[in-house]
Design a protein around this motif. Sequence first.
Motif, PDB file in Angstrom:
ATOM      1  N   LEU A 127       0.812  -1.204   0.000  1.00  0.00           N
ATOM      2  CA  LEU A 127       0.000   0.000   0.000  1.00  0.00           C
ATOM      3  C   LEU A 127       0.852   1.263   0.000  1.00  0.00           C
ATOM      4  O   LEU A 127       0.452   2.294  -0.540  1.00  0.00           O
ATOM      5  CB  LEU A 127      -0.932  -0.011   1.223  1.00  0.00           C
ATOM      6  CG  LEU A 127      -2.037  -1.080   1.200  1.00  0.00           C
ATOM      7  CD1 LEU A 127      -2.811  -1.062   2.513  1.00  0.00           C
ATOM      8  CD2 LEU A 127      -2.986  -0.837   0.028  1.00  0.00           C
ATOM      9  N   MET A 166      -8.194  -0.598   5.208  1.00  0.00           N
ATOM     10  CA  MET A 166      -8.830  -1.427   4.187  1.00  0.00           C
ATOM     11  C   MET A 166      -8.350  -2.883   4.273  1.00  0.00           C
ATOM     12  O   MET A 166      -7.193  -3.142   4.627  1.00  0.00           O
ATOM     13  CB  MET A 166      -8.576  -0.849   2.791  1.00  0.00           C
ATOM     14  CG  MET A 166      -7.117  -0.829   2.356  1.00  0.00           C
ATOM     15  SD  MET A 166      -6.849   0.098   0.829  1.00  0.00           S
ATOM     16  CE  MET A 166      -7.861  -0.817  -0.322  1.00  0.00           C
ATOM     17  N   THR A 167      -9.251  -3.789   3.958  1.00  0.00           N
ATOM     18  CA  THR A 167      -9.057  -5.255   3.943  1.00  0.00           C
ATOM     19  C   THR A 167      -8.803  -5.851   5.332  1.00  0.00           C
ATOM     20  O   THR A 167      -8.519  -7.034   5.442  1.00  0.00           O
ATOM     21  CB  THR A 167      -7.896  -5.668   3.006  1.00  0.00           C
ATOM     22  OG1 THR A 167      -6.650  -5.286   3.577  1.00  0.00           O
ATOM     23  CG2 THR A 167      -8.056  -5.069   1.617  1.00  0.00           C
ATOM     24  N   ILE A 168      -8.877  -5.046   6.383  1.00  0.00           N
ATOM     25  CA  ILE A 168      -8.705  -5.596   7.731  1.00  0.00           C
ATOM     26  C   ILE A 168     -10.039  -6.137   8.238  1.00  0.00           C
ATOM     27  O   ILE A 168     -11.060  -5.451   8.175  1.00  0.00           O
ATOM     28  CB  ILE A 168      -8.166  -4.518   8.704  1.00  0.00           C
ATOM     29  CG1 ILE A 168      -6.746  -4.102   8.307  1.00  0.00           C
ATOM     30  CG2 ILE A 168      -8.159  -5.037  10.141  1.00  0.00           C
ATOM     31  CD1 ILE A 168      -6.149  -3.024   9.205  1.00  0.00           C
ATOM     32  N   ASP A 169     -10.050  -7.342   8.719  1.00  0.00           N
ATOM     33  CA  ASP A 169     -11.255  -7.960   9.275  1.00  0.00           C
ATOM     34  C   ASP A 169     -11.386  -7.552  10.744  1.00  0.00           C
ATOM     35  O   ASP A 169     -10.735  -8.117  11.626  1.00  0.00           O
ATOM     36  CB  ASP A 169     -11.178  -9.483   9.144  1.00  0.00           C
ATOM     37  CG  ASP A 169     -12.440 -10.155   9.667  1.00  0.00           C
ATOM     38  OD1 ASP A 169     -13.424  -9.444   9.949  1.00  0.00           O
ATOM     39  OD2 ASP A 169     -12.435 -11.401   9.794  1.00  0.00           O
ATOM     40  N   ARG A 209       0.447  -1.234   9.328  1.00  0.00           N
ATOM     41  CA  ARG A 209       0.039  -0.299   8.279  1.00  0.00           C
ATOM     42  C   ARG A 209       0.441   1.140   8.640  1.00  0.00           C
ATOM     43  O   ARG A 209       1.043   1.845   7.833  1.00  0.00           O
ATOM     44  CB  ARG A 209      -1.475  -0.358   8.084  1.00  0.00           C
ATOM     45  CG  ARG A 209      -2.019  -1.701   7.627  1.00  0.00           C
ATOM     46  CD  ARG A 209      -2.034  -1.816   6.113  1.00  0.00           C
ATOM     47  NE  ARG A 209      -2.686  -3.043   5.705  1.00  0.00           N
ATOM     48  CZ  ARG A 209      -3.986  -3.154   5.456  1.00  0.00           C
ATOM     49  NH1 ARG A 209      -4.787  -2.107   5.621  1.00  0.00           N
ATOM     50  NH2 ARG A 209      -4.495  -4.297   5.062  1.00  0.00           N
TER      51      ARG A 209
END
Length: 560
Positions: free
Chosen positions: A2, A105-108, A123
């Motif tokens: 990213l 983003m994309t983190i559960d 991140r």
Amino acid sequence: MLSHYLLLVLGCIGVALLAWRVTQLLVRYVRTVTCLHNDTQRYFAEASGKYSWFKKNVQYAPIFSKRHNREFQLSSALNVGTLPTRMQLVFLVGYFATNVAFCVMTIDFSGSLGSVASLVRNRTGYLSVVNMIPLFLMAGRNNPLITLLGISFDTFNLLHRWLGRIVMLEAVAHTLAFLISNASRSSWAGAFDTTFKVPFLMWGFIATAAFVAICIQASSIFRHAYYETFKLAHIALAILSIIGLWYHLDLKKLPQLKYLYAVVVLWVFDRAARLIRLAYRNVGAGGTKTLVEALPGGACRVTVTMARPWDFKPGQHAYLYMPTIGYWQSHPFTVAWSDESDHHSAEEKLPMRRQDILGNKKTTFSFIVRGRTGFTGALYSRAAAHPDGKMVTRCLVEGPYRGSSRLHSYGTVMLFAGGVGITQAVPHVRDLVAGYSNGTVATRKVIMVWTIQSPEHLEWIRPWMTEVLAMEKRREVLRILLFVSRPRSTKEIHSPSATVQMFPGRPNIDTLLGHEMENQIGTMAVSVCGPGALSDEVRRAVRSRQYQGNVDFVEEAFSW
């Protein structure tokens, strides 16, 4: 990664701005060549509907109706800064949102607290280091993007401050995410104990603490009230943050270290370039010689004879170092006037080589410095204390640095100035009048509007304006309107001629602009340099008349 996408976003924005810059330069070049022998320039005077809408509502627009450069003043010494323009706000909000998105983003988030905190930690840490590259690039006086993209140092300074806040927030989020992750497995006391006992973690915490301290001491209130102290503390804390981050990354050989290399290279490059400029401009040929004259109205005229020639262009500024006033402090001032003369004694042989001729040339620069607090106040007090109000001192000049764009392609030029903002207007006036006389510019009308508090302020630029008023064909192209906001009596207000007029009170910007647009020749440039309230008023007037003619707005400002 990213982080690579983040750099790609910045790169794409840079390419788009470069394309816009090249287009603008091409348009100005074509306009100049086309209008050199065209005294009406009607084609270029007409407004373009879509472009006028863009300039009015996007390019020149403040966030709200009017206020942009006028500071929010708490007292004579304290203020909380200014507002960005609409375009600047869109960029800042968009860039901040991009950073937030890349952090989450994309983190559960339905997973365990420890696993989510670990992902956020990775991140935010990565992005914080990556953002330091544009952060340090925008802080430099020798930022190559200033010339390449045609964006002012003032704009980059604003972006630098907001990028610094993003770096700080990501560093704090990175540290908190680690503490939360660690505390979820043991306790908060254990998390802090680990932080201060493990060198890798301790150095990271020191870097984060330095970032937070920087943002606190760089806030507008502290920055304006204690500028000299702020500057030294800012540099010291920045060095501490780099040292802390270096050890934090190096002890674990983390991949983000390569981005920190780039940060260090940028910082070293800027400092080295500044030292080279200082040495080249001030060392040799007897060094620089400086005369400081105290003037009416609490101002000084600083005249520096340079050690080496300097090809001056209107709008350039330089940083002055005066060790006898403020040890190793440097302050930016616009160059108000330049002269070049030959210096050689009667006993010397006439120079034959080009190097000898250049070596005998001496460039003299003059600055107007208004005495306020700190450095400028001390300079005025020191000069005024001398019996004749003149003081010879040691001064080092760092520069030149880019100023506003040249105005050769505009058929009509209006220059608004308030107080010492006249230093930006005078070089343009001389440049345009000389260009008109030589037939090398498209300009056919130059109107300078200067607002001052008292007629005695005319002494600031009297010797230079005497020279300008004696220039060939000056009466054909130049008009000067002087407004005295606080005259002591009506006897002080008198107009020397039809082309140099004096009025009491403040100018009605909208009326003056409307009157000139009725007889506009070619594209009009409206430039302003002065107090924030004046700049905002001129901006408002230009925006309100975008559909009546082709008008560009040029603002010279230096926020700190």
